[in-house]
Design a protein around this motif. Structure first.
Motif, PDB file in Angstrom:
ATOM      1  N   LEU A 266       0.709  -1.308  -0.302  1.00  0.00           N
ATOM      2  CA  LEU A 266       0.024   0.118   0.078  1.00  0.00           C
ATOM      3  C   LEU A 266       0.901   1.185   0.027  1.00  0.00           C
ATOM      4  O   LEU A 266       0.450   2.220  -0.636  1.00  0.00           O
ATOM      5  CB  LEU A 266      -0.887   0.062   1.273  1.00  0.00           C
ATOM      6  N   ALA A 267       2.088   1.165   0.767  1.00  0.00           N
ATOM      7  CA  ALA A 267       2.873   2.275   0.677  1.00  0.00           C
ATOM      8  C   ALA A 267       3.301   2.650  -0.840  1.00  0.00           C
ATOM      9  O   ALA A 267       3.425   3.863  -1.124  1.00  0.00           O
ATOM     10  CB  ALA A 267       4.109   1.855   1.405  1.00  0.00           C
ATOM     11  N   ALA A 268       3.709   1.592  -1.602  1.00  0.00           N
ATOM     12  CA  ALA A 268       4.123   1.792  -2.954  1.00  0.00           C
ATOM     13  C   ALA A 268       2.816   2.320  -3.755  1.00  0.00           C
ATOM     14  O   ALA A 268       2.958   3.364  -4.412  1.00  0.00           O
ATOM     15  CB  ALA A 268       4.579   0.657  -3.730  1.00  0.00           C
ATOM     16  N   LEU A 269       1.610   1.759  -3.572  1.00  0.00           N
ATOM     17  CA  LEU A 269       0.631   2.246  -4.306  1.00  0.00           C
ATOM     18  C   LEU A 269       0.171   3.649  -4.135  1.00  0.00           C
ATOM     19  O   LEU A 269      -0.190   4.651  -4.637  1.00  0.00           O
ATOM     20  CB  LEU A 269      -0.688   1.681  -4.061  1.00  0.00           C
ATOM     21  N   HIS A 270       0.330   4.102  -2.784  1.00  0.00           N
ATOM     22  CA  HIS A 270      -0.249   5.313  -2.285  1.00  0.00           C
ATOM     23  C   HIS A 270       0.961   6.587  -2.117  1.00  0.00           C
ATOM     24  O   HIS A 270       0.983   7.642  -1.682  1.00  0.00           O
ATOM     25  CB  HIS A 270      -0.873   5.357  -1.053  1.00  0.00           C
TER      26      HIS A 270
ATOM     27  N   ALA B  84       3.590   6.728   0.241  1.00  0.00           N
ATOM     28  CA  ALA B  84       3.568   7.492   1.597  1.00  0.00           C
ATOM     29  C   ALA B  84       4.545   6.369   2.278  1.00  0.00           C
ATOM     30  O   ALA B  84       3.805   5.231   2.595  1.00  0.00           O
ATOM     31  CB  ALA B  84       2.423   7.818   2.020  1.00  0.00           C
ATOM     32  N   ALA B  85       5.676   6.734   2.764  1.00  0.00           N
ATOM     33  CA  ALA B  85       6.461   5.772   3.591  1.00  0.00           C
ATOM     34  C   ALA B  85       5.988   5.863   4.974  1.00  0.00           C
ATOM     35  O   ALA B  85       6.831   6.462   5.844  1.00  0.00           O
ATOM     36  CB  ALA B  85       7.886   5.996   3.307  1.00  0.00           C
ATOM     37  N   GLU B  86       4.793   5.347   5.337  1.00  0.00           N
ATOM     38  CA  GLU B  86       4.418   5.205   6.763  1.00  0.00           C
ATOM     39  C   GLU B  86       3.565   3.862   6.920  1.00  0.00           C
ATOM     40  O   GLU B  86       3.199   3.288   5.824  1.00  0.00           O
ATOM     41  CB  GLU B  86       3.580   6.358   6.989  1.00  0.00           C
ATOM     42  N   PHE B  87       2.711   3.810   8.115  1.00  0.00           N
ATOM     43  CA  PHE B  87       1.900   2.656   8.086  1.00  0.00           C
ATOM     44  C   PHE B  87       0.799   2.918   7.527  1.00  0.00           C
ATOM     45  O   PHE B  87      -0.168   3.722   8.320  1.00  0.00           O
ATOM     46  CB  PHE B  87       1.973   2.151   9.434  1.00  0.00           C
ATOM     47  N   ILE B  88       0.209   2.153   6.419  1.00  0.00           N
ATOM     48  CA  ILE B  88      -1.169   2.651   5.860  1.00  0.00           C
ATOM     49  C   ILE B  88      -1.973   1.425   5.918  1.00  0.00           C
ATOM     50  O   ILE B  88      -1.554   0.274   5.784  1.00  0.00           O
ATOM     51  CB  ILE B  88      -0.632   2.907   4.444  1.00  0.00           C
ATOM     52  N   PHE B  89      -3.160   1.721   6.523  1.00  0.00           N
ATOM     53  CA  PHE B  89      -4.021   0.494   7.053  1.00  0.00           C
ATOM     54  C   PHE B  89      -5.471   0.706   6.846  1.00  0.00           C
ATOM     55  O   PHE B  89      -5.738   1.700   6.188  1.00  0.00           O
ATOM     56  CB  PHE B  89      -3.749   0.528   8.354  1.00  0.00           C
TER      57      PHE B  89
ATOM     58  N   PHE C 252      -9.297   2.356  -4.508  1.00  0.00           N
ATOM     59  CA  PHE C 252      -8.792   2.007  -3.256  1.00  0.00           C
ATOM     60  C   PHE C 252      -8.808   3.098  -2.359  1.00  0.00           C
ATOM     61  O   PHE C 252      -8.602   4.295  -2.541  1.00  0.00           O
ATOM     62  CB  PHE C 252      -7.375   1.692  -3.359  1.00  0.00           C
ATOM     63  N   VAL C 253      -9.037   2.911  -1.155  1.00  0.00           N
ATOM     64  CA  VAL C 253      -8.872   3.910  -0.089  1.00  0.00           C
ATOM     65  C   VAL C 253      -8.291   3.166   1.075  1.00  0.00           C
ATOM     66  O   VAL C 253      -8.226   1.975   1.238  1.00  0.00           O
ATOM     67  CB  VAL C 253     -10.333   4.553   0.315  1.00  0.00           C
ATOM     68  N   ALA C 254      -7.338   3.984   1.891  1.00  0.00           N
ATOM     69  CA  ALA C 254      -6.751   3.592   3.138  1.00  0.00           C
ATOM     70  C   ALA C 254      -6.472   4.771   3.966  1.00  0.00           C
ATOM     71  O   ALA C 254      -6.674   6.125   3.438  1.00  0.00           O
ATOM     72  CB  ALA C 254      -5.617   2.775   2.499  1.00  0.00           C
ATOM     73  N   THR C 255      -6.034   4.519   5.205  1.00  0.00           N
ATOM     74  CA  THR C 255      -5.740   5.452   6.032  1.00  0.00           C
ATOM     75  C   THR C 255      -4.320   5.328   7.086  1.00  0.00           C
ATOM     76  O   THR C 255      -3.678   4.451   6.522  1.00  0.00           O
ATOM     77  CB  THR C 255      -7.006   5.713   7.019  1.00  0.00           C
ATOM     78  N   ARG C 256      -4.124   6.523   7.743  1.00  0.00           N
ATOM     79  CA  ARG C 256      -3.162   6.423   8.550  1.00  0.00           C
ATOM     80  C   ARG C 256      -3.376   7.018   9.890  1.00  0.00           C
ATOM     81  O   ARG C 256      -4.065   7.818  10.096  1.00  0.00           O
ATOM     82  CB  ARG C 256      -1.830   7.143   7.993  1.00  0.00           C
TER      83      ARG C 256
ATOM     84  N   ARG D 216      -4.979  13.135   6.838  1.00  0.00           N
ATOM     85  CA  ARG D 216      -5.120  12.739   5.320  1.00  0.00           C
ATOM     86  C   ARG D 216      -5.462  11.332   5.266  1.00  0.00           C
ATOM     87  O   ARG D 216      -5.397  10.173   6.102  1.00  0.00           O
ATOM     88  CB  ARG D 216      -3.718  12.884   4.625  1.00  0.00           C
ATOM     89  N   LEU D 217      -6.068  10.986   4.183  1.00  0.00           N
ATOM     90  CA  LEU D 217      -6.569   9.846   3.688  1.00  0.00           C
ATOM     91  C   LEU D 217      -5.718   9.223   2.254  1.00  0.00           C
ATOM     92  O   LEU D 217      -5.339  10.420   1.558  1.00  0.00           O
ATOM     93  CB  LEU D 217      -8.132   9.569   3.450  1.00  0.00           C
ATOM     94  N   PHE D 218      -5.582   8.371   1.941  1.00  0.00           N
ATOM     95  CA  PHE D 218      -5.244   7.887   0.675  1.00  0.00           C
ATOM     96  C   PHE D 218      -6.050   7.323  -0.441  1.00  0.00           C
ATOM     97  O   PHE D 218      -6.717   6.438   0.073  1.00  0.00           O
ATOM     98  CB  PHE D 218      -3.942   7.009   0.931  1.00  0.00           C
ATOM     99  N   ILE D 219      -6.062   7.690  -1.538  1.00  0.00           N
ATOM    100  CA  ILE D 219      -7.077   7.269  -2.711  1.00  0.00           C
ATOM    101  C   ILE D 219      -6.550   7.060  -3.786  1.00  0.00           C
ATOM    102  O   ILE D 219      -5.383   7.639  -4.517  1.00  0.00           O
ATOM    103  CB  ILE D 219      -8.019   8.473  -2.994  1.00  0.00           C
ATOM    104  N   ALA D 220      -6.603   5.697  -4.417  1.00  0.00           N
ATOM    105  CA  ALA D 220      -6.107   5.360  -5.769  1.00  0.00           C
ATOM    106  C   ALA D 220      -7.224   4.820  -6.789  1.00  0.00           C
ATOM    107  O   ALA D 220      -8.054   4.161  -6.506  1.00  0.00           O
ATOM    108  CB  ALA D 220      -4.699   4.272  -5.499  1.00  0.00           C
ATOM    109  N   ILE D 221      -6.890   5.433  -8.027  1.00  0.00           N
ATOM    110  CA  ILE D 221      -8.058   5.085  -9.043  1.00  0.00           C
ATOM    111  C   ILE D 221      -7.108   4.511 -10.266  1.00  0.00           C
ATOM    112  O   ILE D 221      -6.178   5.030 -10.774  1.00  0.00           O
ATOM    113  CB  ILE D 221      -8.777   6.044  -9.429  1.00  0.00           C
ATOM    114  N   SER D 222      -7.540   3.352 -10.614  1.00  0.00           N
ATOM    115  CA  SER D 222      -6.952   2.729 -11.787  1.00  0.00           C
ATOM    116  C   SER D 222      -7.135   3.411 -12.996  1.00  0.00           C
ATOM    117  O   SER D 222      -8.275   3.740 -12.997  1.00  0.00           O
ATOM    118  CB  SER D 222      -7.204   1.036 -11.824  1.00  0.00           C
TER     119      SER D 222
END
Length: 554
Positions: A179-183, A185-190, A205-209, A220-226
């Motif tokens: 998830l760190a590569a996808l988003h 961000a070099a932190e714990f994304i869960f 995709f969505v994930a948080t920290r 912040r939140l993390f969002i990714a769209i193909s």
């Protein structure tokens, strides 16, 4: 895309939100703010946005970018950790309720399932695919896994803490990255979630920290769209920042819910005010697909003061209204209606009803054979997005039945003559003395439903029937008696108990997933099959997962 014009272009200051609020509340209905823990919102209450979120123009990341990033960060210990469960109740009160539920369970308690079994037609069964998914070792070591997934025409995508993997429809893994590569961000994304948009052929995709401190300014939140239907291809990557209104430094967004309608991606979540601190508010927002799917930057209004752990819908038709639900006051289900959530200047959320249901309570922990160490069954929340088709809204939560943790499903009526009532509801479970929890549900336009859940049996009088954590599946057909989902069948069973991650109650879940399969098969139209994923145990310290396709045909 229908109705998605340029309403998102050029918001330059927070002053616009003042205008937005005036537009939204132009109504004789009452406006209220709900403080942390105050769930009772009167039907007819109109909620106006009180905060805002934004993201800059997306970063386009290629498969090569993902592979390079993954190679550099996959082994970083700082990216993985254990994730605590964050109740929205007062923590002491929540723990007391769990302790009371555990203490009140009598060894001989049993549910009666014979009538339900007799009334049930053939449930959904495994259809050709039953394979191992990601596990704790190859995903980075975090726990619990938060198993989630979605099916597309040619792929199944699974996400866990802290990795994703894409599979072909035969169950073969095609690609995987953190998830760190996808988003980025070099932190714990869960708390990852993924959905597939059947209309526009995109993976979302969505994930948080977690906040780093009580002065952390990064909310912040993390969002990714193909960028296509290929989950191993390129992505638009967004970092979504939220602020204003009740939000302060150190706030973080827990347990994001992810849904969608035809025009918008819908996100909800519980906001906490310290890295390990108290519940503050529940929030929700919609983002126009026209912006997300084209990589554009955006500003959106955020609604706060909502019922805790509010879940959005995945809407499978063109309904302009999106219905949200929450289960948190032990007597009713909160039903909220969102309208125009893709349009930042017209979006509204209204408390439509407090739907009357039988009283419900926090479930006891799940027992395991041969040990006093139990598995966490969480609270009474809905753990996933609902399925919305026509005037039906489907969801499931784990509560107490006969002193045992037991999933209960609902089909709510959202519109028309029967609006704000329950079309059907019912418990489902493996056996009279089993502990059943961590359930998910979806349904299609024909009102066929599909479920997966976890079950253990530590008290069966027949010693041969006792077992460790098991992934189970079932479903119901429209001709089944109302409220009935049968015991179904086992997908896979763990060989050992989970005991090694500290404490008398081991973290589990925090959710499973089941999603419709849009691919037709011989003698089986689209959406008559589904894909499910859930957690299992490799050894006393380690989780694994399972992926299977289920259905009534094919």
């Amino acid at each position: 895309m229908r109705g998605l014009r340029a309403q998102l272009r050029g918001w330059k200051s927070l002053a616009i939100f003042t205008v937005l609020g005036a537009l939204v509340i132009a109504s004789a209905l009452p406006i209220v703010r709900v403080q942390a823990g105050g769930q009772e919102l009167a039907p007819g209450t109109v909620l106006r946005p009180s905060a805002q979120g934004n993201a800059a123009r997306a970063t386009l990341v290629t498969p090569e970018d993902l592979a390079q990033a993954d190679a550099g960060i996959a082994a970083a210990a700082s990216l993985t950790t254990s994730k605590p469960f964050m109740p929205t109740d007062d923590p002491d009160a929540y723990q007391a309720a769990k302790n009371a539920a555990d203490a009140s369970r009598a060894p001989a308690q049993s549910r009666s399932g014979s009538a339900a079994a007799a009334a049930s037609l053939a449930p959904a069964t495994v259809r050709g695919v039953n394979v191992a998914g990601l596990n704790q070792s190859n995903s980075g070591g975090a726990f619990p896994p938060d198993t989630h997934g979605a099916a597309g025409p040619s792929h199944y995508v699974q996400v866990v803490n802290v990795r994703m993997a894409a599979f072909n429809k035969a169950g073969g893994q095609l690609c995987t990255f953190t998830l760190a590569a996808l988003h980025g961000a070099a932190e714990f994304i869960f708390d990852p979630r993924v959905v597939y948009d059947q209309t526009w052929n995109r993976w979302v995709f969505v994930a948080t920290r977690r906040a780093a401190s009580n002065t952390d300014p990064n909310r912040r939140l993390f969002i990714a769209i193909s960028t296509s239907g290929n989950p191993c291809g390129s992505y638009f990557r967004y970092t979504f920042s939220f602020g204003g209104g009740p939000f302060n430094a150190g706030d973080w967004w827990d347990y994001p819910g992810l849904g969608m309608n035809q025009d918008a991606i819908l996100v909800t979540g519980n906001v906490f005010d310290l890295p390990a601190g108290g519940f503050k508010t529940t929030a929700a927002f919609g983002i126009a697909k026209a912006a997300l799917y084209n990589g554009r930057g955006f500003f959106v209004p955020i609604f706060t003061g909502l019922p805790p752990t509010l879940q959005p819908p995945i809407v499978y038709d063109d309904n302009k209204d999106s219905y949200f639900v929450a289960a948190n006051n032990n007597t009713h289900i909160h039903l909220l209606r969102g309208n125009n959530l893709s349009n930042s200047f017209e979006a509204t959320i209204v408390v439509q009803a407090l739907v009357d249901v039988p009283d419900y309570a926090i479930p006891p922990s799940a027992r395991q054979p041969g040990t006093l160490v139990r598995l966490d069954t969480l609270d009474r929340r809905f753990v996933n997005a609902s399925t919305q088709i026509g005037d039906s809204l489907w969801n499931v939560h784990t509560i107490t039945s006969a002193g045992l943790p037991t999933p209960k499903f609902y089909e709510f009526d959202t519109e028309g003559v029967g609006a704000n009532t329950v079309k059907q509801q019912g418990f489902f479970f493996e056996a009279g003395v089993s502990d059943d929890f961590n359930a998910s549900i979806t349904a299609n336009a024909s009102r066929e439903a599909f479920v997966t859940w976890t079950t253990t049996d530590a008290a069966n009088a027949n010693l041969a029937l006792r077992h460790h954590a098991r992934m189970r599946i079932s479903g119901r057909q429209p001709a089944d008696a109302l409220g009935v989902i049968g015991a179904g069948s086992a997908v896979a069973t763990s060989g050992v108990a989970l005991t090694g991650n500290g404490g008398a109650v081991q973290r589990w879940g925090d959710y499973s997933a089941v999603s419709l399969d849009p691919q037709a098969a011989a003698g089986c139209v689209a959406n008559r099959r589904a894909w499910a994923t859930n957690e299992l145990i490799s050894n006393a310290f380690t989780w694994t997962s399972r992926i299977t396709r289920i259905g009534f045909c094919g």
